[in-house]
Design a protein around this motif. Sequence first.
Motif, short mmCIF file in Angstrom:
data_model
loop_
_atom_site.label_atom_id
_atom_site.label_comp_id
_atom_site.label_asym_id
_atom_site.label_seq_id
_atom_site.Cartn_x
_atom_site.Cartn_y
_atom_site.Cartn_z
N ASP A 184 0.79 -1.23 0.00
CA ASP A 184 0.00 0.00 0.00
C ASP A 184 0.82 1.27 0.00
O ASP A 184 0.31 2.35 -0.29
CB ASP A 184 -0.95 0.00 1.21
N LYS A 185 2.11 1.17 0.33
CA LYS A 185 2.91 2.39 0.34
C LYS A 185 3.44 2.74 -1.05
O LYS A 185 4.06 3.78 -1.23
CB LYS A 185 4.08 2.26 1.31
N GLY A 186 3.20 1.87 -2.04
CA GLY A 186 3.62 2.22 -3.39
C GLY A 186 4.72 1.35 -3.94
O GLY A 186 5.37 1.71 -4.92
N GLY A 187 4.99 0.22 -3.31
CA GLY A 187 5.82 -0.80 -3.91
C GLY A 187 7.31 -0.60 -3.87
O GLY A 187 7.87 -0.07 -2.92
N ASN A 188 7.96 -1.00 -4.99
CA ASN A 188 9.38 -1.29 -4.97
C ASN A 188 10.26 -0.22 -5.60
O ASN A 188 11.25 -0.52 -6.26
CB ASN A 188 9.63 -2.62 -5.70
N SER A 189 9.94 1.03 -5.40
CA SER A 189 10.80 2.09 -5.94
C SER A 189 10.91 3.23 -4.95
O SER A 189 9.94 3.60 -4.29
CB SER A 189 10.24 2.63 -7.26
N SER A 190 12.13 3.79 -4.85
CA SER A 190 12.35 4.96 -4.01
C SER A 190 12.10 6.25 -4.77
O SER A 190 12.17 7.33 -4.20
CB SER A 190 13.81 4.96 -3.51
N PHE A 191 11.84 6.15 -6.08
CA PHE A 191 11.73 7.32 -6.94
C PHE A 191 10.29 7.49 -7.42
O PHE A 191 9.79 6.69 -8.20
CB PHE A 191 12.65 7.19 -8.16
N GLY A 192 9.63 8.52 -6.92
CA GLY A 192 8.29 8.81 -7.41
C GLY A 192 7.24 7.90 -6.80
O GLY A 192 7.52 6.88 -6.19
N LYS A 193 6.00 8.29 -6.98
CA LYS A 193 4.86 7.55 -6.45
C LYS A 193 4.44 6.45 -7.40
O LYS A 193 4.29 6.68 -8.61
CB LYS A 193 3.69 8.52 -6.20
N ILE A 194 4.24 5.26 -6.87
CA ILE A 194 3.78 4.12 -7.65
C ILE A 194 2.45 3.67 -7.06
O ILE A 194 2.26 3.66 -5.85
CB ILE A 194 4.81 2.98 -7.62
N GLU A 195 1.52 3.29 -7.92
CA GLU A 195 0.22 2.84 -7.46
C GLU A 195 0.38 1.59 -6.59
O GLU A 195 1.20 0.71 -6.89
CB GLU A 195 -0.68 2.52 -8.65
N PRO A 196 -0.40 1.49 -5.52
CA PRO A 196 -0.33 0.31 -4.66
C PRO A 196 -0.51 -0.98 -5.45
O PRO A 196 -1.40 -1.08 -6.31
CB PRO A 196 -1.48 0.53 -3.68
N GLY A 197 0.34 -1.96 -5.18
CA GLY A 197 0.24 -3.25 -5.82
C GLY A 197 0.96 -3.36 -7.15
O GLY A 197 1.08 -4.45 -7.70
N VAL A 198 1.45 -2.24 -7.69
CA VAL A 198 2.16 -2.26 -8.97
C VAL A 198 3.60 -2.70 -8.74
O VAL A 198 4.26 -2.24 -7.81
CB VAL A 198 2.12 -0.87 -9.64
N ILE A 199 4.09 -3.59 -9.60
CA ILE A 199 5.48 -4.02 -9.54
C ILE A 199 6.24 -3.21 -10.58
O ILE A 199 6.10 -3.42 -11.79
CB ILE A 199 5.59 -5.53 -9.83
N ALA A 200 7.01 -2.27 -10.14
CA ALA A 200 7.63 -1.29 -11.04
C ALA A 200 8.95 -1.79 -11.60
O ALA A 200 9.75 -2.42 -10.90
CB ALA A 200 7.86 0.02 -10.31
N THR A 201 9.19 -1.51 -12.88
CA THR A 201 10.49 -1.75 -13.50
C THR A 201 11.27 -0.46 -13.68
O THR A 201 12.43 -0.50 -14.10
CB THR A 201 10.32 -2.44 -14.87
N SER A 202 10.67 0.67 -13.35
CA SER A 202 11.34 1.96 -13.53
C SER A 202 12.63 2.09 -12.72
O SER A 202 13.52 2.86 -13.15
CB SER A 202 10.39 3.10 -13.18
N PRO A 203 12.81 1.39 -11.58
CA PRO A 203 14.09 1.51 -10.87
C PRO A 203 15.26 0.89 -11.61
O PRO A 203 16.42 1.16 -11.27
CB PRO A 203 13.84 0.79 -9.55
N ILE A 204 14.99 0.05 -12.61
CA ILE A 204 16.07 -0.63 -13.33
C ILE A 204 16.75 0.36 -14.27
O ILE A 204 16.11 0.96 -15.13
CB ILE A 204 15.53 -1.84 -14.11
#
Length: 330
Positions: A223-243
Amino acid sequence: MERAPIFVAGPDRSGTSLMFAFLASHPNISMVRRTNMWRYFHGRYGDLSRPENLERCLSDMARYNRMRHLRPDRERIRAEFLQGPPTYGRLFALFHAHHAERRGKARWGDKSLHTEHYADRVFREFPDARIVHMVRDPRDRYASVRRRFGRDVARVGAATARWLFSIRVARRNQRRYPANYLIVRFEDLASAPEETMRRVCAFIGEEYTPAMLTMEGAPEHRDKGGNSSFGKIEPGVIATSPIGRFRTVLTGAEIEFIQLWAGRDMLALGYRPEPVQMAPARRLAFFLAELPLNVGRMLGWLSLSAAAMRRGIRVPAGRLLDLPASPGGA
């Protein structure tokens, strides 16, 4: 028979929380994190067959603020512990097993940073345990460190040392315990989560279930916005933007330093060094000033960390809460 425990290892900012969230969402697995049992408690209180040692250890574990979420029942733990071998592994397992029981889960696991450095102890206590070690491109990991703590010209030396120390221990553990130790790249977990978790499930001996990718078992992470320290990510989204984020965050000098010292280990894990463009004057300043400074920071960090692990690490006093005394002990 109790199922073999699962441990998630690796340094901070490496995807350990994402792996924790996936495993915690499996219907059979109770996962907790940040207990630091191996770092702060294992072996530090002497022979646990002596009542005074057991009470000191049990009391400190129950008072440790990061273990309160396990809701330990000291009387029950003490009573059950005295019915079997007086080992630290059994004591740790009782904390976890009682928590798993309350959650209706058949198996327990723990995500604590740097567990890789205690793998010999883990497997001595739990020969069938499984350790999943998370690793991340050291440039992206450092970009995340910088995002959290700010820029310090000498910080890249310590960050590189932490990455090298962890991954070299991980590769040694994998050679020593090939059936029990798995290295997983954060990039694979984020970009191909189902494929990667199917591989992890095969390794730990559990059936893969799509519920794992919902992260519903770790709402505080989801619920806090997942796996990135950069920018807001929707809850439950698995982000690839940190790569590959390091390309827009780090300076050329920082990238150059990491690749200079970690390049061989990076290649072994599939992370390719990239050409770094720096003006001649900037490159000269790097070699004359920043490189020696960060080499000193890197070597100093490695020496201090190795010494601390040899002598043992105490629980920070501020993390021990004042609790009512247990009727059966200290």
